[in-house]
Design a protein around this motif. Structure first.
Motif, PDB file in Angstrom:
ATOM      1  N   GLY A  27     -15.646   6.994  -1.235  1.00 60.25           N
ATOM      2  CA  GLY A  27     -17.078   7.128  -1.041  1.00 60.25           C
ATOM      3  C   GLY A  27     -17.839   5.860  -1.355  1.00 60.25           C
ATOM      4  N   THR A  28     -19.155   5.999  -1.363  1.00 60.87           N
ATOM      5  CA  THR A  28     -20.028   4.881  -1.686  1.00 60.87           C
ATOM      6  C   THR A  28     -20.022   4.650  -3.192  1.00 60.87           C
ATOM      7  OG1 THR A  28     -21.955   6.289  -1.999  1.00 60.87           O
ATOM      8  CG2 THR A  28     -21.547   5.495   0.246  1.00 60.87           C
ATOM      9  N   ALA A  29     -20.656   3.577  -3.631  1.00 60.94           N
ATOM     10  CA  ALA A  29     -20.725   3.275  -5.065  1.00 60.94           C
ATOM     11  C   ALA A  29     -21.400   4.409  -5.831  1.00 60.94           C
ATOM     12  CB  ALA A  29     -21.470   1.959  -5.288  1.00 60.94           C
ATOM     13  N   ASP A  30     -22.479   4.968  -5.286  1.00 58.88           N
ATOM     14  CA  ASP A  30     -23.180   6.072  -5.949  1.00 58.88           C
ATOM     15  C   ASP A  30     -22.296   7.311  -6.061  1.00 58.88           C
ATOM     16  OD1 ASP A  30     -25.470   4.557  -6.305  1.00 58.88           O
ATOM     17  OD2 ASP A  30     -26.428   5.314  -4.484  1.00 58.88           O
TER      18      ASP A  30
ATOM     19  N   ARG B 153     -11.269  31.782  -9.915  1.00 63.19           N
ATOM     20  CA  ARG B 153     -12.407  31.215  -9.177  1.00 63.19           C
ATOM     21  C   ARG B 153     -12.617  29.718  -9.419  1.00 63.19           C
ATOM     22  NH1 ARG B 153     -14.371  31.397  -4.700  1.00 63.19           N
ATOM     23  NH2 ARG B 153     -16.582  31.169  -4.506  1.00 63.19           N
ATOM     24  N   MET B 154     -12.487  29.290 -10.672  1.00 65.81           N
ATOM     25  CA  MET B 154     -12.667  27.870 -10.992  1.00 65.81           C
ATOM     26  C   MET B 154     -11.495  27.396 -11.836  1.00 65.81           C
ATOM     27  SD  MET B 154     -16.706  27.352 -11.873  1.00 65.81           S
ATOM     28  CE  MET B 154     -16.550  28.122 -13.440  1.00 65.81           C
ATOM     29  N   ARG B 155     -11.140  26.142 -11.637  1.00 67.35           N
ATOM     30  CA  ARG B 155     -10.101  25.519 -12.449  1.00 67.35           C
ATOM     31  C   ARG B 155     -10.652  24.193 -12.942  1.00 67.35           C
ATOM     32  NH1 ARG B 155      -4.549  26.351  -9.285  1.00 67.35           N
ATOM     33  NH2 ARG B 155      -3.690  25.985 -11.326  1.00 67.35           N
ATOM     34  N   VAL B 156     -10.342  23.849 -14.201  1.00 67.44           N
ATOM     35  CA  VAL B 156     -10.859  22.628 -14.824  1.00 67.44           C
ATOM     36  C   VAL B 156      -9.714  21.633 -14.975  1.00 67.44           C
ATOM     37  CG1 VAL B 156     -11.994  21.659 -16.854  1.00 67.44           C
ATOM     38  CG2 VAL B 156     -12.612  23.945 -16.045  1.00 67.44           C
ATOM     39  N   PHE B 157      -9.983  20.382 -14.565  1.00 68.00           N
ATOM     40  CA  PHE B 157      -8.987  19.321 -14.658  1.00 68.00           C
ATOM     41  C   PHE B 157      -9.560  18.153 -15.448  1.00 68.00           C
ATOM     42  CE2 PHE B 157      -7.905  21.719 -10.936  1.00 68.00           C
ATOM     43  CZ  PHE B 157      -6.528  21.777 -10.959  1.00 68.00           C
ATOM     44  N   GLU B 158      -8.702  17.504 -16.210  1.00 74.91           N
ATOM     45  CA  GLU B 158      -9.096  16.302 -16.946  1.00 74.91           C
ATOM     46  C   GLU B 158      -8.570  15.090 -16.194  1.00 74.91           C
ATOM     47  OE1 GLU B 158      -8.874  14.490 -21.452  1.00 74.91           O
ATOM     48  OE2 GLU B 158      -7.904  16.385 -20.995  1.00 74.91           O
ATOM     49  N   LEU B 159      -9.445  14.109 -15.984  1.00 69.15           N
ATOM     50  CA  LEU B 159      -9.056  12.878 -15.289  1.00 69.15           C
ATOM     51  C   LEU B 159      -8.701  11.804 -16.313  1.00 69.15           C
ATOM     52  CD1 LEU B 159     -11.855  12.651 -12.570  1.00 69.15           C
ATOM     53  CD2 LEU B 159      -9.584  13.658 -12.354  1.00 69.15           C
ATOM     54  N   TYR B 160      -7.647  11.054 -16.055  1.00 69.07           N
ATOM     55  CA  TYR B 160      -7.255   9.946 -16.920  1.00 69.07           C
ATOM     56  C   TYR B 160      -6.514   8.900 -16.101  1.00 69.07           C
ATOM     57  CZ  TYR B 160      -2.857  12.548 -16.985  1.00 69.07           C
ATOM     58  OH  TYR B 160      -1.727  13.217 -16.609  1.00 69.07           O
ATOM     59  N   HIS B 161      -6.329   7.740 -16.674  1.00 72.07           N
ATOM     60  CA  HIS B 161      -5.687   6.599 -15.992  1.00 72.07           C
ATOM     61  C   HIS B 161      -6.355   6.335 -14.637  1.00 72.07           C
ATOM     62  CE1 HIS B 161      -2.630   6.383 -19.015  1.00 72.07           C
ATOM     63  NE2 HIS B 161      -2.214   7.617 -18.768  1.00 72.07           N
ATOM     64  N   SER B 162      -7.687   6.284 -14.636  1.00 73.20           N
ATOM     65  CA  SER B 162      -8.393   6.073 -13.369  1.00 73.20           C
ATOM     66  C   SER B 162      -8.465   4.595 -13.012  1.00 73.20           C
ATOM     67  CB  SER B 162      -9.805   6.666 -13.448  1.00 73.20           C
ATOM     68  OG  SER B 162     -10.517   6.048 -14.472  1.00 73.20           O
ATOM     69  N   ARG B 163      -8.546   4.352 -11.719  1.00 74.68           N
ATOM     70  CA  ARG B 163      -8.640   2.992 -11.179  1.00 74.68           C
ATOM     71  C   ARG B 163      -9.567   3.036  -9.972  1.00 74.68           C
ATOM     72  NH1 ARG B 163      -3.855   2.472  -8.721  1.00 74.68           N
ATOM     73  NH2 ARG B 163      -4.698   2.347  -6.644  1.00 74.68           N
ATOM     74  N   ILE B 164     -10.441   2.040  -9.868  1.00 74.26           N
ATOM     75  CA  ILE B 164     -11.358   1.975  -8.727  1.00 74.26           C
ATOM     76  C   ILE B 164     -11.036   0.734  -7.914  1.00 74.26           C
ATOM     77  CG2 ILE B 164     -13.756   1.736  -7.996  1.00 74.26           C
ATOM     78  CD1 ILE B 164     -14.559   3.223 -10.535  1.00 74.26           C
ATOM     79  N   ASP B 165     -10.800   0.945  -6.623  1.00 67.03           N
ATOM     80  CA  ASP B 165     -10.574  -0.148  -5.682  1.00 67.03           C
ATOM     81  C   ASP B 165     -11.826  -0.290  -4.827  1.00 67.03           C
ATOM     82  OD1 ASP B 165      -7.907  -0.515  -6.508  1.00 67.03           O
ATOM     83  OD2 ASP B 165      -7.266   1.124  -5.193  1.00 67.03           O
ATOM     84  N   ALA B 166     -12.253  -1.533  -4.598  1.00 72.00           N
ATOM     85  CA  ALA B 166     -13.463  -1.788  -3.818  1.00 72.00           C
ATOM     86  C   ALA B 166     -13.111  -2.440  -2.485  1.00 72.00           C
ATOM     87  CB  ALA B 166     -14.400  -2.712  -4.591  1.00 72.00           C
ATOM     88  N   TYR B 167     -13.844  -2.040  -1.463  1.00 71.47           N
ATOM     89  CA  TYR B 167     -13.738  -2.642  -0.143  1.00 71.47           C
ATOM     90  C   TYR B 167     -15.142  -3.139   0.209  1.00 71.47           C
ATOM     91  CZ  TYR B 167      -9.497   0.088  -0.292  1.00 71.47           C
ATOM     92  OH  TYR B 167      -8.307   0.633  -0.676  1.00 71.47           O
ATOM     93  N   PRO B 168     -15.558  -4.299  -0.325  1.00 70.71           N
ATOM     94  CA  PRO B 168     -16.946  -4.768  -0.207  1.00 70.71           C
ATOM     95  C   PRO B 168     -17.465  -4.894   1.222  1.00 70.71           C
ATOM     96  CG  PRO B 168     -15.644  -6.272  -1.549  1.00 70.71           C
ATOM     97  CD  PRO B 168     -14.724  -5.239  -1.019  1.00 70.71           C
ATOM     98  N   ARG B 169     -16.614  -5.298   2.137  1.00 72.83           N
ATOM     99  CA  ARG B 169     -17.070  -5.435   3.527  1.00 72.83           C
ATOM    100  C   ARG B 169     -17.572  -4.111   4.080  1.00 72.83           C
ATOM    101  NH1 ARG B 169     -12.245  -7.873   6.687  1.00 72.83           N
ATOM    102  NH2 ARG B 169     -11.863  -5.696   6.402  1.00 72.83           N
ATOM    103  N   LEU B 170     -16.894  -3.043   3.726  1.00 71.17           N
ATOM    104  CA  LEU B 170     -17.244  -1.727   4.251  1.00 71.17           C
ATOM    105  C   LEU B 170     -18.175  -0.955   3.314  1.00 71.17           C
ATOM    106  CD1 LEU B 170     -13.645  -0.712   5.363  1.00 71.17           C
ATOM    107  CD2 LEU B 170     -15.450  -1.689   6.774  1.00 71.17           C
ATOM    108  N   GLU B 171     -18.501  -1.537   2.158  1.00 73.70           N
ATOM    109  CA  GLU B 171     -19.280  -0.853   1.131  1.00 73.70           C
ATOM    110  C   GLU B 171     -18.664   0.501   0.812  1.00 73.70           C
ATOM    111  OE1 GLU B 171     -23.421  -0.776   2.061  1.00 73.70           O
ATOM    112  OE2 GLU B 171     -23.478  -2.906   2.511  1.00 73.70           O
ATOM    113  N   HIS B 172     -17.351   0.516   0.701  1.00 74.71           N
ATOM    114  CA  HIS B 172     -16.596   1.729   0.484  1.00 74.71           C
ATOM    115  C   HIS B 172     -15.712   1.544  -0.740  1.00 74.71           C
ATOM    116  CE1 HIS B 172     -13.539   4.836   1.483  1.00 74.71           C
ATOM    117  NE2 HIS B 172     -14.638   5.482   1.837  1.00 74.71           N
ATOM    118  N   TYR B 173     -15.552   2.581  -1.542  1.00 75.82           N
ATOM    119  CA  TYR B 173     -14.770   2.506  -2.771  1.00 75.82           C
ATOM    120  C   TYR B 173     -13.802   3.673  -2.833  1.00 75.82           C
ATOM    121  CZ  TYR B 173     -18.341  -0.822  -4.075  1.00 75.82           C
ATOM    122  OH  TYR B 173     -19.178  -1.898  -4.085  1.00 75.82           O
ATOM    123  N   ARG B 174     -12.736   3.470  -3.608  1.00 75.62           N
ATOM    124  CA  ARG B 174     -11.758   4.532  -3.819  1.00 75.62           C
ATOM    125  C   ARG B 174     -11.458   4.627  -5.299  1.00 75.62           C
ATOM    126  NH1 ARG B 174      -6.046   3.709  -1.272  1.00 75.62           N
ATOM    127  NH2 ARG B 174      -5.983   2.212  -2.965  1.00 75.62           N
TER     128      ARG B 174
END
Length: 67
Positions: A7-10, A31-52
């Motif tokens: 998605g976008t930066a926001d 109905r709902m399940r809760v997950f904890e996130l860890y070991h996260s990494r953000i990759d940026a694609y500045p030309r496309l203004e898109h992030y992962r």
């Protein structure tokens, strides 16, 4: 389990700023399940203004925590 959000930066900042993620499930599951996130990494694609954001996640009951 690993999960990736695109998605976008926001949009990515909304996910990255939260240690817990709540997912709605199909009808036959709880109905709902809760997950904890860890070991996260953000990759940026500045030309496309898109992030992962990729992270490992594990299901948690969130017992003993307060909001």
């Amino acid at each position: 389990m690993r999960i990736c959000f695109h998605g976008t930066a926001d949009e990515i900042s909304l996910v990255a700023g939260r240690p817990l993620l709540v997912l709605l499930t199909a009808r036959d599951l709880p109905r709902m399940r809760v997950f904890e996130l860890y070991h996260s990494r953000i990759d940026a694609y500045p030309r496309l203004e898109h992030y992962r954001l990729c992270a490992a996640m594990t299901e948690t009951t969130n017992e003993g925590r307060t909001a």
